[in-house]
Enzyme design. Structure first.
Site, mmCIF file in Angstrom:
data_model
loop_
_atom_site.group_PDB
_atom_site.id
_atom_site.type_symbol
_atom_site.label_atom_id
_atom_site.label_comp_id
_atom_site.label_asym_id
_atom_site.label_seq_id
_atom_site.Cartn_x
_atom_site.Cartn_y
_atom_site.Cartn_z
ATOM 1 N N ASP A 42 6.987 33.168 -41.118
ATOM 2 C CA ASP A 42 8.362 33.579 -40.821
ATOM 3 C C ASP A 42 8.492 33.977 -39.343
ATOM 4 O O ASP A 42 9.579 34.312 -38.870
ATOM 5 C CB ASP A 42 8.852 34.680 -41.767
ATOM 6 C CG ASP A 42 8.048 35.956 -41.666
ATOM 7 O OD1 ASP A 42 7.021 35.962 -40.971
ATOM 8 O OD2 ASP A 42 8.451 36.970 -42.282
ATOM 9 N N SER A 43 7.372 33.877 -38.614
ATOM 10 C CA SER A 43 7.436 34.035 -37.155
ATOM 11 C C SER A 43 8.388 33.002 -36.559
ATOM 12 O O SER A 43 8.813 33.131 -35.409
ATOM 13 C CB SER A 43 6.037 33.886 -36.539
ATOM 14 O OG SER A 43 5.441 32.683 -36.969
ATOM 15 N N ASP A 81 5.353 31.650 -45.951
ATOM 16 C CA ASP A 81 5.716 33.069 -45.961
ATOM 17 C C ASP A 81 6.953 33.309 -46.818
ATOM 18 O O ASP A 81 7.951 32.585 -46.686
ATOM 19 C CB ASP A 81 6.065 33.519 -44.524
ATOM 20 C CG ASP A 81 4.937 34.271 -43.871
ATOM 21 O OD1 ASP A 81 4.043 34.786 -44.572
ATOM 22 O OD2 ASP A 81 4.948 34.348 -42.624
ATOM 23 N N GLU A 176 -3.519 41.568 -39.459
ATOM 24 C CA GLU A 176 -2.805 41.411 -38.184
ATOM 25 C C GLU A 176 -2.929 42.683 -37.332
ATOM 26 O O GLU A 176 -2.593 43.787 -37.790
ATOM 27 C CB GLU A 176 -1.314 41.088 -38.442
ATOM 28 C CG GLU A 176 -0.538 40.926 -37.133
ATOM 29 C CD GLU A 176 0.802 40.207 -37.277
ATOM 30 O OE1 GLU A 176 1.114 39.705 -38.363
ATOM 31 O OE2 GLU A 176 1.524 40.163 -36.263
HETATM 32 O O1 KIV Z 1 4.656 34.635 -39.555
HETATM 33 C C1 KIV Z 1 3.554 34.292 -39.108
HETATM 34 O O2 KIV Z 1 3.417 33.362 -38.307
HETATM 35 C C2 KIV Z 1 2.391 35.046 -39.564
HETATM 36 C C3 KIV Z 1 1.103 34.864 -38.813
HETATM 37 C C4 KIV Z 1 1.217 35.414 -37.471
HETATM 38 C C5 KIV Z 1 -0.050 35.391 -39.558
HETATM 39 O O3 KIV Z 1 2.485 35.788 -40.495
#
Ligand code: KIV
Length: 257
Positions: A42-43, A81, A176
């Site tokens: 969700d990044s 995610d 993280e």
């Molecule tokens: O949302 C994401 O990209 C993540 C990673 C940074 C682990 O959760």
């Protein structure tokens, strides 16, 4: 547990687990060749949409990006995610996780949190949905972006949570921004692989946001290493295209009908 997940877990203590994020087919198909796990993180909210946090990412956004990524991922484990506010209770989590799995054909989902989400994780796993945990810095609820595990109480909570997630049945845990010796202790304690981002070399595997690694996303974080400057390469390509068009060098006869 399906074979893909079992083989993934077996990598612990054998070989480092390579993981990266992807938000679309073209990047996914490149990284899939070299990764064990591809995460539709969700990044994407901050990286692609410039949201101030991942809180604004919706289920539909995750599903549409994941459908694209699915076309590029052939061999890696594909994890998606669950965005903020889509797993507030077991019923909601199950409904949304089922939707993600059925629409995207991903292998597993990831959600953030420790003790608070144990009941949710158990419900998903009971319903045959493989779950990846996420501890340490939790972007969906974080008040700041400081690394975790400096103070004793916080360390104890994160360590306890890692055991709770393992007991609940997660197949892996993302750590993280966690202090190195704590990441080492968690990795030694739990039997499932830990995947670190800003959590030291002691984790069983590593993950980075691909856009950060290739130099497409302007981020200054200690845990990021830029392995290429794709922004410059795109810029140079666009400049050369522009020059050619202005000088009538493109399209040539070869590019015309
Ligand atoms: O949302 C994401 O990209 C993540 C990673 C940074 C682990 O959760």
């Amino acid at each position: 547990m399906n074979n893909k997940i079992i083989n993934f877990i077996k990598k612990k203590n054998k070989s480092k687990i390579i993981s990266l994020t992807a938000y679309s087919k073209n990047i996914a198909s490149i990284i899939d060749k070299h990764c064990d796990l591809v995460l539709v993180g969700d990044s994407l909210g901050s990286v692609l949409y410039s949201f101030s946090s991942t809180k604004k990412v919706t289920l539909d956004m995750m599903i549409e990006h994941s459908k694209s990524v699915r076309m590029g991922v052939k061999k890696s484990l594909m994890v998606v995610d669950m965005p903020h506010n889509t797993y507030r209770n077991p019923k909601e989590a199950l409904r949304n996780a089922k939707k993600i799995i059925s629409k995207t054909k991903c292998d597993a989902i990831k959600l953030e949190g420790g003790k608070k989400v144990v009941r949710i994780i158990k419900t998903l796993i009971k319903n045959k949905i493989p779950v990846m945990g996420h501890l340490g810095l939790l972007p969906q609820s974080a008040k700041n972006f400081k690394f975790k595990g400096k103070e004793t109480t916080e360390r104890k909570i994160i360590l306890r949570d890692s055991k709770l997630l393992e007991e609940a049945g997660v197949f892996s845990i993302v750590l993280e921004c966690i202090e190195s010796s704590l990441a080492k202790e968690i990795t030694k304690t739990v039997k499932v692989p830990t995947i670190g981002i800003g959590a030291s070399v002691y984790c069983d595997g590593q993950i980075l946001v691909t856009d950060d690694l290739i130099g497409l996303n302007k981020i200054k974080a200690r845990f990021v290493k830029k392995y290429s400057n794709i922004e410059k390469q795109i810029n140079d390509a666009v400049l050369n295209y522009k020059k050619d068009v202005v000088a009538n060098k493109f399209p040539t006869k070869k590019h015309s009908y």
